[in-house]
Design an enzyme around this catalytic site. Structure first.
Site, PDB file in Angstrom:
ATOM      1  N   LYS A  87       8.253  16.166 -23.098  1.00 11.26           N
ATOM      2  CA  LYS A  87       7.786  17.340 -23.839  1.00 11.26           C
ATOM      3  C   LYS A  87       6.311  17.149 -24.189  1.00 11.26           C
ATOM      4  CE  LYS A  87       9.714  20.189 -27.543  1.00 11.26           C
ATOM      5  NZ  LYS A  87      10.546  20.137 -28.758  1.00 11.26           N
ATOM      6  N   ILE A  88       5.516  18.116 -23.802  1.00 10.64           N
ATOM      7  CA  ILE A  88       4.052  17.975 -23.876  1.00 10.64           C
ATOM      8  C   ILE A  88       3.443  19.190 -24.572  1.00 10.64           C
ATOM      9  CG2 ILE A  88       1.968  17.848 -22.418  1.00 10.64           C
ATOM     10  CD1 ILE A  88       3.646  16.346 -20.386  1.00 10.64           C
TER      11      ILE A  88
END
Ligand code: E4P
Length: 215
Positions: A87-88
């Site tokens: 998750k970025i």
């Protein structure tokens, strides 16, 4: 529409999994902190524990904000378990990192999306999932569901494969409206999922059937 649960609480994840309707899990640093998970080793172990409870994708968020840091962290997270999705955050280096992971075949979830332009960038970079935070938009008097509608239209116009993962879901109507619009996934607190069960006519109807069954 896929149902993800938005928590790092193992008991709640287990409860949703046992209902048989769970397709995955999303976490974030705030949700991990809420469960009192501290220290890098414990955090990594917790992600593996979550993966072992469910069959679907589990989003684990990087905390670096520079490209090299996100790549380093994301690669370590992806190596933990095949179900991990990196998750970025929706920032410039984040887009670069999503492109990098996409080319390496590592799944990503672009988080903290609040506009259609951001959603377009995430899809161009090849994100697996893109998370618009609808509840937080509603909190500032902006229609979160309208954003889901706009993104659905834009993604369909060009056949983008990035999945719209409606996040910051607060209540069952968010889930129902996301399903109506055609979001690919809704990540929800357990309370919003179980609220879908509720209807007074179901309760009164069941009470009547059980009473009649005794006659
Ligand atoms: C999910 O990926 C998000 O981190 C989450 O849905 C945020 O929800 P909140 O606005 O309730 O914190």
């Amino acid at each position: 529409m896929k149902f993800f649960i938005d928590t790092a609480n193992l008991a709640q994840i287990k409860e949703a999994q046992e209902m048989g309707v769970l397709d995955g899990v999303t976490t974030n640093p705030s949700l991990m902190a809420k469960e009192g998970i501290k220290g890098q080793d414990n955090i990594l172990k917790h992600y593996v524990d979550i993966c072992n409870l469910v069959t679907g994708d589990v989003s684990a968020e990087v905390i670096s904000t520079d490209f090299e840091g996100m790549v380093r962290e994301g690669e370590a997270l992806a190596e933990l378990h095949p179900q991990i999705v990196v998750k970025i955050p929706m920032i410039k280096d984040g887009i670069r990192a999503i492109k990098y992971f996409t080319e390496k075949g590592i799944k990503t979830n672009c988080t903290l999306v609040f506009s259609a332009g951001q959603a377009l960038l995430a899809a161009k970079a090849g994100a697996t999932y893109m998370s618009p935070f609808i509840g937080r938009l509603d909190d500032v008097s902006t229609d979160g569901l309208r954003l889901i509608e706009d993104i659905r239209l834009i993604y369909d116009n060009y056949g983008f494969e990035t999945q719209i993962l409606a996040a910051s879901v607060r209540h069952p109507m968010h889930i129902i409206e996301c399903a109506r619009i055609g979001a690919d996934v809704a990540t929800c607190p357990l309370s919003a999922i179980t609220a879908l069960l509720k209807h007074p006519l179901t309760d009164s109807g069941l009470a009547q059937f059980l009473a009649d069954a005794k006659k």
